[in-house]
Scaffold this active site. Structure first.
Site, PDB file in Angstrom:
ATOM      1  N   SER A   1      -2.586   0.506   6.768  1.00 21.10           N
ATOM      2  CA  SER A   1      -1.760  -0.102   5.660  1.00 21.10           C
ATOM      3  C   SER A   1      -1.132  -1.035   6.373  1.00 21.10           C
ATOM      4  O   SER A   1      -2.192  -2.209   6.573  1.00 21.10           O
ATOM      5  CB  SER A   1      -0.884   0.768   5.634  1.00 21.10           C
ATOM      6  OG  SER A   1      -0.612   0.570   4.219  1.00 21.10           O
TER       7      SER A   1
ATOM      8  N   HIS B   1      -2.951   7.634   0.315  1.00 22.62           N
ATOM      9  CA  HIS B   1      -3.352   6.190   1.776  1.00 22.62           C
ATOM     10  C   HIS B   1      -2.904   7.412   2.159  1.00 22.62           C
ATOM     11  O   HIS B   1      -1.795   8.039   2.454  1.00 22.62           O
ATOM     12  CB  HIS B   1      -1.487   5.488   0.855  1.00 22.62           C
ATOM     13  CG  HIS B   1      -1.175   4.495   1.427  1.00 22.62           C
ATOM     14  ND1 HIS B   1      -1.927   3.203   1.559  1.00 22.62           N
ATOM     15  CD2 HIS B   1       0.134   3.975   2.379  1.00 22.62           C
ATOM     16  CE1 HIS B   1      -1.059   2.118   2.160  1.00 22.62           C
ATOM     17  NE2 HIS B   1      -0.229   2.721   2.610  1.00 22.62           N
TER      18      HIS B   1
HETATM   19  C1  GTR Z   1       4.225  -0.145   0.995  1.00 26.51           C
HETATM   20  C2  GTR Z   1       3.651  -1.865   1.060  1.00 26.51           C
HETATM   21  C3  GTR Z   1       2.407  -1.954   1.180  1.00 26.51           C
HETATM   22  C4  GTR Z   1       1.682  -0.711   2.838  1.00 26.51           C
HETATM   23  C5  GTR Z   1       2.459  -0.256   2.867  1.00 26.51           C
HETATM   24  C6  GTR Z   1       2.473   0.592   4.441  1.00 26.51           C
HETATM   25  O1  GTR Z   1       5.008  -0.286   0.649  1.00 26.51           O
HETATM   26  O2  GTR Z   1       3.789  -2.216  -0.030  1.00 26.51           O
HETATM   27  O3  GTR Z   1       1.850  -2.962   1.796  1.00 26.51           O
HETATM   28  O4  GTR Z   1       2.205  -1.737   3.542  1.00 26.51           O
HETATM   29  O5  GTR Z   1       4.074  -0.086   3.075  1.00 26.51           O
HETATM   30  O6  GTR Z   1       2.025  -0.434   5.389  1.00 26.51           O
HETATM   31  O7  GTR Z   1       2.414   1.888   4.048  1.00 26.51           O
END
Ligand code: GTR
Length: 425
Positions: free
Chosen positions: A262, A403
């Protein structure tokens, strides 16, 4: 024009000038992806067409690197003057049920201005095979102690600060499912991790608690347009970990991998682009500002990301908020900057916020530059099906689920690294 219209126009203009619009619409509909031309990695700004690896390295690569520095992540400070001392806090030769030797090393930073700061590294080295082994370097989100249930893992120094800011999930083992230590160790890989907050606590308000105040020219209240943001400073931290690992007897310094999830996937890409000691660069679900093509404006976009995380990028990046079309580059060119080392992009099916298709296409287009080296990029423009990893000189997979980082992701990464480091075995 009516007063109210004037007012909303003024508000709109403020949002555009500030470059950060928290309410910018988010598109999840493929038919609404704007028509755009993919910037050609092999055409220089002056129109010269690159046809050899030599030309790429001499002209186009530095040109792109400069653009990513000045317009997106900020310029990496070269002469920070920061000295690092390493204090070995503990060694456990019998960690993970005898599978590994565990070391915990405190990094003690001192700036030219005399200010100091500390960060804690956790390193697992497999006890078998003997001799030097490849290493996977990867920041964690909530402290070294969350990556495993092992009782002797020391709490990362940032825990108190971050907990006082309302951050949760800092307890032992809370993120252990993301850390396939046993798998990596039994396949002969060392793993090194550090909490990313130890380098730059992840909030604009907390900049003064990380490495930043040790840097020459640090100004607590403002940043230059091209001044690096936290992604840049986290990437710098990855290089400091590499400095340490190069000195570690059991580590094969020619086989260092940087892996991030991420926001830390964005970071691993930026670190891997700049620091050639990383031979495999892995982006797990990195999305906007990472692997995903910005010009698709699918899922998270520049307006949203710069509004929510103004400290991640350099201030100049705000100019592309609701204006991705104006970007003189796109993220496939970032991936291409890793060549001829190896880059790997992974997506998750349910992670539409990160635009899996945009991540794939980006990895695909990076292949152009690999071809200059006689290497092979991804074979097809068609995104592969779920659980069909594509391991060419560029790697890609998409898995089912959300995710996250899973054992499946680790398995794919280790397979790919084996191909790179132990060809034919
Ligand atoms: C979210 C963000 C993403 C991603 C994520 C993370 O809120 O919008 O770009 O980086 O966090 O790091 O888990």
């Amino acid at each position: 024009m009516k007063r109210i219209e004037l007012l909303s126009l003024a508000l709109l203009m403020t949002a555009t000038i500030a470059g950060q619009n928290r309410n910018a619409p988010v598109n999840y509909d493929e038919s609404q992806v704007p028509v755009f031309e993919i910037p050609d990695a092999l055409t220089c700004q002056d129109g010269q067409r690159i046809t050899t690896a030599k030309q790429w390295e001499k002209k186009r690569r530095p040109e792109l690197l400069r653009m990513f520095s000045e317009l997106e992540y900020g310029v990496t400070q070269q002469n920070t003057g920061i000295k690092v001392r390493y204090e070995l806090k503990s060694v456990n030769p019998n960690a993970m049920g005898g599978l590994a030797t565990q070391k915990q090393v405190l990094f003690k930073f001192t700036g030219k201005n005399g200010l100091t700061h500390q960060a804690l590294l956790l390193l697992y080295i497999p006890n078998a095979p003997k001799g030097r082994v490849p290493v996977i370097v990867s920041y964690n989100f909530h402290g070294n102690q969350t990556t495993t249930f092992e009782e002797d893992v020391i709490y990362s120094p940032s825990k108190e600060l971050m907990k006082s800011m309302g951050s949760d999930a800092w307890e032992r083992g809370e993120q252990a499912t993301r850390w396939s230590y046993v798998l990596a160790l039994s396949r002969g890989y060392a793993v090194a991790t550090m909490n990313y907050h130890d380098i730059y606590p992840d909030s604009p308000a907390l900049r003064k608690f990380g490495i930043s105040p040790l840097l020459p020219g640090y100004n607590e209240d403002s940043r230059e347009k091209d001044e690096w943001g936290s992604i840049g400073i986290w990437a710098w931290g990855y290089s400091r970990i590499a400095d340490y690992l190069e000195k570690e007897k059991r580590i094969d310094k020619d086989c260092m991998v940087v892996l991030g999830h991420s926001r830390l996937g964005k970071t691993s890409l930026w670190a891997g682009v700049q620091d050639k000691r990383f031979k495999v660069v892995i982006s797990n679900d990195s999305g906007c500002g990472g692997a995903a093509l910005a010009k698709r404006v699918f899922g998270e976009n520049v307006a949203r990301i710069t509004a929510s995380f103004p400290h991640w990028f350099c201030p100049a990046f705000n100019a592309y908020s609701e204006n991705e079309a104006a970007l003189p580059f796109d993220q496939h060119e970032l991936l291409a900057l890793v060549a001829p080392r190896h880059v790997y992009v992974a997506s998750a099916e349910d992670d539409q916020w990160a635009d899996p298709r945009g991540e794939y296409l980006s990895a695909y287009y990076a292949g152009q530059v690999y071809q200059l080296y006689g290497m092979q990029g991804l074979a097809s423009m068609e995104q592969p099906a779920i659980h069909q990893p594509q391991h060419f000189d560029v790697g890609y997979h998409i898995r089912a689920g959300k995710h996250d980082v899973t054992e499946y992701d680790w398995t794919c990464y280790l397979d790919f690294c084996d191909k790179v480091f132990r060809p034919g075995k």
